[in-house]
Design an enzyme around this catalytic site. Structure first.
Site, PDB file in Angstrom:
ATOM      1  N   CYS A 197      97.820  30.857  -7.576  1.00  0.00           N
ATOM      2  CA  CYS A 197      97.614  32.008  -8.469  1.00  0.00           C
ATOM      3  C   CYS A 197      97.082  33.195  -7.662  1.00  0.00           C
ATOM      4  O   CYS A 197      96.618  33.060  -6.535  1.00  0.00           O
ATOM      5  CB  CYS A 197      96.679  31.654  -9.618  1.00  0.00           C
ATOM      6  SG  CYS A 197      94.934  31.549  -9.179  1.00  0.00           S
ATOM      7  N   HIS A 198      97.175  34.365  -8.258  1.00  0.00           N
ATOM      8  CA  HIS A 198      96.778  35.600  -7.583  1.00  0.00           C
ATOM      9  C   HIS A 198      95.331  35.542  -7.096  1.00  0.00           C
ATOM     10  O   HIS A 198      95.040  35.893  -5.942  1.00  0.00           O
ATOM     11  CB  HIS A 198      96.988  36.785  -8.523  1.00  0.00           C
ATOM     12  CG  HIS A 198      96.691  38.112  -7.901  1.00  0.00           C
ATOM     13  ND1 HIS A 198      97.363  38.595  -6.809  1.00  0.00           N
ATOM     14  CD2 HIS A 198      95.776  39.055  -8.218  1.00  0.00           C
ATOM     15  CE1 HIS A 198      96.878  39.780  -6.477  1.00  0.00           C
ATOM     16  NE2 HIS A 198      95.910  40.078  -7.319  1.00  0.00           N
ATOM     17  N   ALA A 199      94.417  35.095  -7.942  1.00  0.00           N
ATOM     18  CA  ALA A 199      93.002  35.051  -7.559  1.00  0.00           C
ATOM     19  C   ALA A 199      92.780  34.126  -6.367  1.00  0.00           C
ATOM     20  O   ALA A 199      92.006  34.437  -5.458  1.00  0.00           O
ATOM     21  CB  ALA A 199      92.148  34.598  -8.740  1.00  0.00           C
TER      22      ALA A 199
END
Length: 96
Positions: A17-19
């Protein structure tokens, strides 16, 4: 804002995921996909994030003592594989 954070915790997401990706690029610990952590934590809480490479990150209340293991890279054998590093964050280029 992520550059200012000491750590990142999200309710949703996984390793890609982006985070998670941005936190790795910035060298910031992250525990993602907790399902409920943002409901349990309040702004200003002091917590310790454990991202030790296992399948699950852990969040501990308070600031825990820890030890830092330093690996002597001169002991790693030379391989025929060329190692490259992709840096998506130009500000971190000289940190490695």
């Amino acid at each position: 804002i992520m550059r200012q954070a000491a750590g990142i915790v999200t309710d949703h997401g996984g390793r890609t995921c982006h985070a998670a990706i941005v936190s790795r690029e910035l060298g910031i610990p992250a525990v993602v996909g907790t399902g409920f952590a943002t409901e349990e934590l309040d702004d200003g809480n002091t917590v310790t994030l454990c991202c030790d490479g296992s399948d699950k990150g852990r969040i501990y209340e308070g600031k825990l003592e820890f030890t830092k293991k330093v690996t002597d890279l001169s002991e790693i054998p030379t391989t025929r594989t060329q190692i490259n590093l992709n840096l998506a964050d130009p500000d971190s280029v000289f940190r490695w």
